[in-house]
Design an enzyme around this catalytic site. Structure first.
Site, PDB file in Angstrom:
ATOM      1  CG  ASP A   1      -7.462  45.491  16.881  1.00  0.00           C
ATOM      2  OD1 ASP A   1      -8.191  45.228  17.851  1.00  0.00           O
ATOM      3  OD2 ASP A   1      -7.874  45.526  15.698  1.00  0.00           O
TER       4      ASP A   1
ATOM      5  CG  ASP B   1     -12.142  40.885  16.099  1.00  0.00           C
ATOM      6  OD1 ASP B   1     -12.112  39.764  15.559  1.00  0.00           O
ATOM      7  OD2 ASP B   1     -12.537  41.072  17.263  1.00  0.00           O
TER       8      ASP B   1
ATOM      9  CG  ASP C   1      -9.016  47.296  12.345  1.00  0.00           C
ATOM     10  OD1 ASP C   1      -8.803  47.059  13.556  1.00  0.00           O
ATOM     11  OD2 ASP C   1     -10.130  47.164  11.807  1.00  0.00           O
TER      12      ASP C   1
HETATM   13 MG    MG Z   1      -9.842  46.077  15.050  1.00  0.00          MG
END
Ligand code: MG
Length: 231
Positions: free
Chosen positions: A19, A21, A177
């Site tokens: 991923d 961001d 995240d």
């Molecule tokens: Mg993310």
């Protein structure tokens, strides 16, 4: 039996999908700022930071629908465009540095001939700008963005990068995240690893039972090193 961080046979980990961001780039503060700015500019109620961090990781349109369930399609499009304009161009929004240890981790995986890819909810324009600005574009064999595929946790963007890399789910690891990354990985049959320096708490991420939960990318590299030492 618990799936190991590295597959049992040496060389059997073939692809790591990241991923962007909150995983490789410390951008959630800028995202929160621009979601609040877009609310002000479009006349929508401004949501607080905790509410916004909860939905970061979804595609922007899916996120807007979560925040404003009564919104019609025209509003969702207008809000999304206003948000992206802020994210891409606003000089007064928070900066977006890479997290510490990004290149050490990518170099370590690269040196083992493990392919690297990105599956992000960013727009194509946003990801390309970030890859250009950071110089990380050369690492990735395939990238997939939020305006090209249905929002996470739909597995299609992850399946697409695996298809282009020619690697099956069992030899792939997804690193993210947010719970949306972990759910997407589960839907695609890909074992996932969570980092907790992004938007979602360790408690929330644990509910999705990732293979490993690491505080940051430096710890993740250490975990890969230890896993390599034991196979
Ligand atoms: Mg993310």
């Amino acid at each position: 039996m618990m799936t190991p961080l590295l597959p049992p046979e040496e060389g059997d980990l073939r692809l790591v999908v990241f991923d962007w961001d909150g995983t490789l780039m410390d951008s959630p503060r800028r995202i929160v700022h621009c979601l609040q700015r877009a609310a002000k500019d479009t006349g929508a109620p401004v949501r607080d930071e905790a509410t916004l961090r909860n939905i970061i990781g979804l595609g922007v349109q899916a996120a807007v629908r979560e925040l404003y369930p009564d919104a019609d399609d025209a509003f969702v499009q207008h809000f999304s465009d206003t948000y992206r304009e802020c994210y891409l161009a606003a000089d007064d929004a928070p900066e977006t540095p890479l997290f510490a240890g990004v290149s050490d981790l990518l170099d370590w995986l690269n040196a083992r001939e493990i392919l690297l890819a990105v599956a992000t909810s960013k727009s194509r324009r946003g990801l390309d700008q970030a890859l250009e600005a950071t110089g990380l574009g050369r690492y990735f064999v395939a990238t997939a963005t939020g305006d090209e595929y249905p929002s996470k946790p739909n597995p299609s963007m992850l399946q697409s990068v695996m298809g282009r890399a020619g690697v099956e789910p069992a030899r792939t690891r997804m690193v993210g995240d947010s719970v949306y990354d972990l759910e997407m990985a589960r839907h695609a049959g890909v074992p996932a690893v969570a980092v907790t320096h992004g938007v979602h708490s360790p408690e929330r991420l644990s509910d999705e039972s990732p293979l490993a939960l690491q505080p940051d990318l430096e710890s993740l590299l250490e975990a890969f090193r230890r896993a390599e030492g034991t196979t």
